[in-house]
Design a protein around this motif. Structure first.
Motif, short mmCIF file in Angstrom:
data_model
loop_
_atom_site.label_atom_id
_atom_site.label_comp_id
_atom_site.label_asym_id
_atom_site.label_seq_id
_atom_site.Cartn_x
_atom_site.Cartn_y
_atom_site.Cartn_z
N ILE A 242 -18.41 -4.78 0.74
CA ILE A 242 -17.15 -5.49 0.51
C ILE A 242 -17.40 -6.98 0.36
O ILE A 242 -16.91 -7.63 -0.59
CB ILE A 242 -16.16 -5.22 1.67
N ILE B 90 -9.12 -9.41 -4.72
CA ILE B 90 -8.06 -8.62 -4.09
C ILE B 90 -7.22 -9.56 -3.24
O ILE B 90 -7.74 -10.32 -2.43
CB ILE B 90 -8.64 -7.51 -3.19
N PHE C 172 -11.76 -11.62 -1.12
CA PHE C 172 -10.51 -11.18 -0.51
C PHE C 172 -9.62 -12.39 -0.23
O PHE C 172 -9.98 -13.26 0.56
CB PHE C 172 -10.81 -10.42 0.79
N VAL D 160 -16.46 -8.30 -3.34
CA VAL D 160 -15.04 -8.61 -3.33
C VAL D 160 -14.81 -10.01 -2.81
O VAL D 160 -15.46 -10.44 -1.84
CB VAL D 160 -14.26 -7.60 -2.44
N LEU E 122 -9.96 -2.74 -0.03
CA LEU E 122 -11.19 -3.54 -0.18
C LEU E 122 -12.39 -2.63 -0.42
O LEU E 122 -13.27 -2.94 -1.25
CB LEU E 122 -11.41 -4.38 1.08
N TRP F 112 -8.02 -2.14 4.58
CA TRP F 112 -9.48 -2.00 4.45
C TRP F 112 -9.82 -1.05 3.30
O TRP F 112 -10.78 -1.28 2.55
CB TRP F 112 -10.07 -1.50 5.76
N SER G 18 -15.31 -13.52 2.11
CA SER G 18 -16.33 -12.94 1.24
C SER G 18 -17.69 -13.32 1.82
O SER G 18 -17.78 -13.88 2.92
CB SER G 18 -16.17 -13.46 -0.20
#
Length: 868
Positions: free
Chosen positions: A172, A137, A178, A176, A390, A387, A97
């Motif tokens: 992203i 995610i 991740f 997000v 995301l 991808w 992130s």
């Protein structure tokens, strides 16, 4: 006017200075950022080849080193070693992130916990939390170790996220968090990589691993999202169910080579009930964005809404929807590990759910036309799909977080309105310690459980202190329903072919944990009133040690009593067993006349088993317990998952065993090593090694890994049993014994059409002969898991007395949960038989009493074969 003009000029000048300063700051930041990114080592530089290259696989230890290097080189990544895997390798969680988000992970984790549980905060605070929150995610790679593309893709995906500075990437990183599990099965990844390089350049290049690619579970590690038996599952449950509760989860897999190139969400029909409807909409949403991105990139052969149904097993991507997580799956067409595979156009097939033929249709608009298929193709398409998830999350942060709140809120409201309202787990159980294990399993899944601190009354029944209550007024009500409630697989147009034949479910037709474990659960239509406390930690039970005039007794109904007995035998303590009922004993209870106090305390603490006072030892009706020397048959050809789970079960219960290979049996000296041989569920062909010609092309292994008893091994096995040994055959392996030992038994289900009889992975009602030592400790009536199981009829001979039925199916209303067509064929038929064979015994358990180390309710049927 003049003064105003001066002021205006000053304002303009000041603004120009500010604009110039901002410009130079941004240029400086960009330059510094670009310089920082230039210092990040590309994967191809570190590994020495482009990931996905022909005949190249990056090994897990090197991948771990690469992620550790990335953490040193970039502020956008945090690498967490969750702990050792089953075989001691690192299990990584990689979080990617923005640097600011990574600095505030705990804050965002707490915010997410509040959004996903409406009971935690007032509703008026939700908009503020959503405005502050980030989308979580999670994506995992290569759970199945021979599906190598995901783990090979993971370093590239990470590198792109750490080095790109375009608007999409920045969005992203900003919106997000991740969570990447770059390898769900590190042990297997190492095994498969080493095997590939061992066979590289030989005629066996690209052949499958000859043994299980997880120490215990092999492919079945994706069947452990509910029971959480494996160490890797413990880590995944902590991430998905407890600490992070992501909004979406994607598990990247491979499938067969001769169909579409990539399956992406959503699932097709049928769907499993009790998930919130938003889940199914989200799967279509994410899947559509994946499909767009893949088409934009020129990828062909992409299919969605087909092949994989919404009612599947309770592995990770299929169980997460019931945690209110958009649980998804991608499946790439396989190569021969890292060796390319050429496929002709006419070899491509449909012939699967909602994909009847390999031709264009609305969910498969752009077929792949054949040619060379490479690992690099898999890496590229999986990276695009990963991808895309995301990207969608970043573009719709607030919507996704709002939906996370809505799913939790609506599921909780359903639990309030619908019936049953709660499930009770009474303190009084046939096996109370197994009930506690179930409670602890449910806690690992993030389910809220209350425990009664005083007795309470509901519907005229008094439940004692220590009983548990699981209200359905909580976000995971759908999961609770599926694990604790009676479930029936749908019988409709989605589950039958055009000619009316049932279509086999993807794995079992039910995953009812309580039924598997033999735990009594009571559905109730109102929440009980009384004194309750929230269970926030796993329940620990320490057994008591209370001496009696004649020593101690153990409750033979407890699975854990067998662990206690095994530990006592390890310490050379004499143990006896009751054969008949007395005023203080049941048939199957264990007796210990004497033992050192510290040893008993240690075992009681470890197992939770009570050593209770024994007033007297009966003059008759008891026998000394003997623990037989156990052998567990193991083969190659990819290994046998049922064998692996059996090993895990024996180790969990501290029961020693040795692995028996073909050579041990063919030596003719088996009786010197063991007293009892267990053959786990398997086909006769796999046990004997005698395959039909049509199967041979799938069994391309080096000669040393072509297992099978063949004729000489079979004759030696017969001699072992004839001389006094015991052969225990589980599940389908029972057919092997019937066919090769000339037993006067008939599998009454053999040869039946599926339209006449069909029972795919269901719990069935059975009667247990608890007067027989093999059924000691079981209830008179209970449940067994039927899974490709034979059922027996004893054919008339002059020696009918040599055959004893231990377990039989009930006469009618046999189905508890799942799907059963043709009940009449099972009515009163034998499910478990003990047969005399000269001086030895053959024990056939047609179902799997130890299935995936999950069916605790029937473990004792296996334990009683060797603790006698």
């Amino acid at each position: 006017m003049h003064r105003k003009g001066i002021y205006s000029s000053k304002k303009i000048f000041t603004c120009l200075l500010l604009l110039l300063a901002t410009f130079f700051i941004n240029v400086s930041l960009f330059a510094n950022s670009s310089a920082a990114q230039e210092k990040i080592t590309p994967p191809e530089t570190f590994f020495g080849f482009q990931l996905g290259s022909d005949k190249k696989i990056a090994r897990w230890d090197k991948i771990v080193q690469y992620f550790e290097l990335l953490q040193k080189e970039s502020p956008r990544i945090k690498v967490i070693n969750m702990g050792p895997t089953t075989m001691g390798n690192p299990f990584l969680l990689v979080i990617i992130s923005s640097p600011e988000n990574l600095t505030n992970l705990e804050k965002y984790k707490e915010t997410n916990q509040k959004i996903t549980d409406p009971l935690r905060v007032p509703e008026n605070q939700i908009p503020r939390l959503i405005s502050q929150g980030k989308v979580i995610i999670c994506q995992s790679m290569s759970l199945h170790a021979d599906e190598i593309g995901g783990t090979q893709m993971a370093p590239e995906l990470a590198f792109d996220l750490l080095t790109k500075n375009d608007e999409e990437t920045q969005r992203i990183l900003e919106n997000v968090i991740f969570l990447m599990i770059p390898c769900f099965n590190p042990d297997g990844q190492i095994m498969v990589t080493d095997w590939y390089y061992k066979t590289l350049g030989t005629e066996y290049e690209g052949s499958p691993l000859p043994w299980l690619y997880h120490k215990y579970a092999g492919h079945d590690n994706n069947r452990d999202g509910d029971f959480i038996n494996l160490q890797e599952s413990v880590y995944a449950a902590r991430i998905l169910y407890q600490e992070w509760k992501p909004q979406a989860y994607v598990d990247h897999h491979h499938m067969g080579s001769y169909g579409p190139r990539l399956y992406i969400p959503p699932y097709c029909d049928p769907i499993r009930p009790d998930a919130d409807a938003l889940i199914w909409r989200e799967l279509s949403w994410y899947g559509a964005h994946m499909a767009y991105r893949l088409e934009e990139a020129g990828k062909t052969g992409i299919i969605n809404d087909a092949i994989f149904p919404g009612w599947g097993h309770f592995g990770w991507h299929w169980i997460t929807p019931f945690h209110n997580i958009a649980g998804m799956l991608t499946e790439s067409a396989s190569t021969r590990l890292a060796t390319p595979l050429y496929i002709h156009r006419e070899q491509l097939r449909g012939e699967s759910r909602q994909f009847p033929a390999y031709e264009a249709q609305s969910n498969f608009p752009h077929p792949w036309e054949g040619g060379w298929w490479r690992l690099r193709d898999i890496v590229e398409q999986q990276k695009i799909a990963a991808w895309a998830v995301l990207d969608l999350a970043a573009r719709h942060r607030e919507t996704i977080l709002q939906n996370a709140y809505l799913k939790a809120k609506r599921q909780t409201e359903r639990g309030v309105k619908e019936k049953p309202r709660a499930y009770l787990i009474p303190a009084e159980q046939h096996d109370r310690l197994t009930a506690i294990k179930m409670i602890n399993n449910l806690l690992q899944s993030g389910i809220e459980i209350q425990k009664a601190t005083t007795p309470f009354v509901l519907s005229g029944i008094t439940y004692p202190e220590g009983s548990f209550v699981i209200s359905l007024a909580q976000p995971k009500m759908g999961l609770i329903h599926n694990l604790l409630g009676q479930t029936f697989y749908p019988d409709n147009d989605w589950t039958r072919s055009k000619d009316g034949r049932p279509i086999r479910p993807y794995d079992l037709a039910t995953h009812t944990m309580a039924e598997f474990m033999g735990v009594k659960v009571v559905p109730v239509d109102e929440n009980p009133e009384g004194n309750f406390e929230m269970v926030s930690e796993p329940v620990r039970v320490k057994g008591r040690v209370v001496p009696g005039p004649a020593g101690f007794k153990l409750d033979g109904r407890l699975n854990d009593a067998y662990t206690a007995v095994s530990l006592l035998i390890d310490n050379k303590i004499e143990v006896f067993r009751a054969n008949r009922k007395t005023s203080e004993l049941r048939p199957g209870d264990f007796l210990i006349p004497e033992a050192p106090w510290p040893l008993l305390q240690s075992i009681a603490e470890k197992t939770g088993v009570d050593f209770l006072p024994l007033a007297s030892v009966p003059a008759e009706g008891v026998h000394k317990v003997r623990r037989l020397r156990i052998g567990l048959y193991q083969r190659y050809y990819g290994g046998n998952m049922d064998e692996g789970w059996t090993r895990l079960l024996l180790e969990k219960f501290s029961i020693p065993y040795v692995t028996i290979m073909d050579a041990d049996i063919k030596s003719g000296q088996l009786g010197r090593k063991i007293d009892l041989l267990i053959i786990p569920s398997d086909s006769t062909a796999m046990i004997t090694g005698e395959f039909p010609e049509s199967s041979r092309r799938f069994l391309n292994y080096p000669p040393e890994y072509r297992s099978g008893l063949r004729r000489d091994g079979l004759e030696n096995l017969k001699e072992f049993v004839s001389a006094g040994g015991t052969l225990v055959c589980l599940g389908e392996a029972s057919n092997f014994a019937v066919e090769n030992f000339n037993l006067p038994l008939r599998n009454v289900l053999a040869g039946l059409e599926t339209k006449d009889f069909f029972c795919p992975g269901s719990t069935l009602k059975a009667d247990f002969d608890i007067t027989h030592p093999l059924a000691y400790g079981l209830p008179e009536k209970g449940l067994v898991l039927f899974y490709n199981s034979p059922a027996f009829e004893i054919l008339p001979t002059d020696h009918n007395d040599r055959y004893r039925v231990i377990v039989s199916y009930q006469e009618k209303d046999i189905l508890q949960s799942g799907w059963l067509i043709g009940e009449k064929f099972l009515s009163k038929k034998a499910a478990m038989i003990e047969a005399d064979y000269n001086q030895g015994k053959i024990i056939l358990i047609g179902f799997r009493p130890q299935h995936r180390a999950q069916t605790h309710g029937t473990f004792k049927l296996l334990f009683n074969t060797f603790i006698r």
